[in-house]
Design a protein around this motif. Structure first.
Motif, mmCIF file in Angstrom:
data_model
loop_
_atom_site.group_PDB
_atom_site.id
_atom_site.type_symbol
_atom_site.label_atom_id
_atom_site.label_comp_id
_atom_site.label_asym_id
_atom_site.label_seq_id
_atom_site.Cartn_x
_atom_site.Cartn_y
_atom_site.Cartn_z
ATOM 1 N N ALA A 18 1.136 -1.206 0.023
ATOM 2 C CA ALA A 18 -0.140 -0.103 0.021
ATOM 3 C C ALA A 18 0.822 1.209 0.231
ATOM 4 O O ALA A 18 0.334 2.181 -0.761
ATOM 5 N N ALA A 19 2.073 1.186 0.631
ATOM 6 C CA ALA A 19 3.017 2.150 0.717
ATOM 7 C C ALA A 19 3.336 2.615 -0.729
ATOM 8 O O ALA A 19 3.681 3.811 -1.103
ATOM 9 N N GLU A 20 3.844 1.614 -1.459
ATOM 10 C CA GLU A 20 4.183 1.575 -3.008
ATOM 11 C C GLU A 20 3.119 2.474 -3.620
ATOM 12 O O GLU A 20 3.240 3.269 -4.607
ATOM 13 N N VAL A 32 5.318 9.131 4.680
ATOM 14 C CA VAL A 32 4.743 7.958 4.678
ATOM 15 C C VAL A 32 5.651 7.174 5.736
ATOM 16 O O VAL A 32 6.759 7.090 5.656
ATOM 17 N N ASN A 33 5.003 6.504 6.899
ATOM 18 C CA ASN A 33 5.605 5.756 7.789
ATOM 19 C C ASN A 33 4.774 4.717 8.149
ATOM 20 O O ASN A 33 3.545 4.741 8.455
ATOM 21 N N GLU A 160 -7.577 1.025 -1.330
ATOM 22 C CA GLU A 160 -7.400 0.175 -2.564
ATOM 23 C C GLU A 160 -6.275 -0.739 -2.207
ATOM 24 O O GLU A 160 -6.169 -1.938 -2.574
ATOM 25 N N GLY A 161 -5.418 -0.166 -1.241
ATOM 26 C CA GLY A 161 -4.296 -1.336 -0.664
ATOM 27 C C GLY A 161 -4.814 -2.407 0.212
ATOM 28 O O GLY A 161 -3.989 -3.044 0.590
ATOM 29 N N GLY A 162 -6.193 -2.122 0.604
ATOM 30 C CA GLY A 162 -6.599 -3.427 1.614
ATOM 31 C C GLY A 162 -6.659 -3.104 2.916
ATOM 32 O O GLY A 162 -6.588 -4.122 3.814
ATOM 33 N N ALA A 163 -6.516 -1.664 3.300
ATOM 34 C CA ALA A 163 -6.594 -1.377 4.771
ATOM 35 C C ALA A 163 -7.929 -2.041 5.429
ATOM 36 O O ALA A 163 -8.913 -1.657 4.903
#
Length: 199
Positions: A18-20, A32-33, A160-163
């Motif tokens: 998700a960070a990507e 971002v962390n 969208e990243g699945g959080a």
């Protein structure tokens, strides 16, 4: 104060993926962390802001055990001294003094144990009450330093990243991390559209 949007993930690989997405969406690395949040009741006393600082719980069990042993020992010693002093005052024979010391130690240990048990019960009650009030679930938290204009995009990319959960906060962002993150505070869910949010 900074605007922060964060998403909770169940694994580090999912959070890293998700960070990507966030980087590809235009967010900078220093905004971002990601870090791990321990289960309820196992948060470190100091603030946590990276993947390693939240490891380990306060040694509640060790502290309780240590206090209990100390109370029993202190009670036994005090009881033995009182028994020896009382019987020595009456010029009792040595075997009587030894028996008095043993009986005094036993009585003192029982008193110390009951005092220790009461203190332990109070400590455990306070610990359980604190854990019960904590509302944050454990997992990997991916936090993003945002502005008003891009907070919806950050939430969308996290989703969208699945959080599993997405939250918003007002806090201090310093040196690339959420500096004043408090794992015991209940998260404020991120709500769309923008007009419904508290920020």
């Amino acid at each position: 104060m900074s605007l922060i949007v964060a998403g909770r993930f169940t694994t580090f690989p999912a959070a890293e993926a998700a960070a990507e997405k966030l980087y590809a969406g235009g967010f900078l690395e220093e905004d971002v962390n990601l870090f791990f949040v321990n289960p309820r009741g196992q948060h470190a006393r100091q603030p946590t802001h990276d993947t390693h600082s939240a490891a380990g719980a306060p040694p509640t069990t060790v502290a309780v055990s240590s206090h209990h042993t100390r109370n029993v020992t202190a009670g036994a010693v005090a009881g033995a001294v009182v028994g020896v002093v009382l019987f020595s005052a009456f010029s009792a024979a040595l075997p009587s003094v030894v028996i008095a010391a043993g009986v005094g130690a036993w009585i003192g240990a029982r008193i110390g144990a009951s005092v220790g048990a009461k203190a332990t019960a109070q400590q455990m009650s306070a610990h359980h009450e604190r854990v019960h009030r904590e509302m944050r679930s454990d997992g990997v938290l991916l936090s993003v330093h945002v502005c008003y204009e891009n907070q919806d995009l950050a939430a969308q990319l996290l989703r969208e990243g699945g959080a599993v959960d997405i939250e918003c906060a007002s806090g201090h962002w310093h040196d690339g991390h959420w500096a004043d993150f408090d794992p015991t505070r209940a998260p404020m869910p991120f709500a769309a559209p923008s007009g419904q949010r508290m920020i």
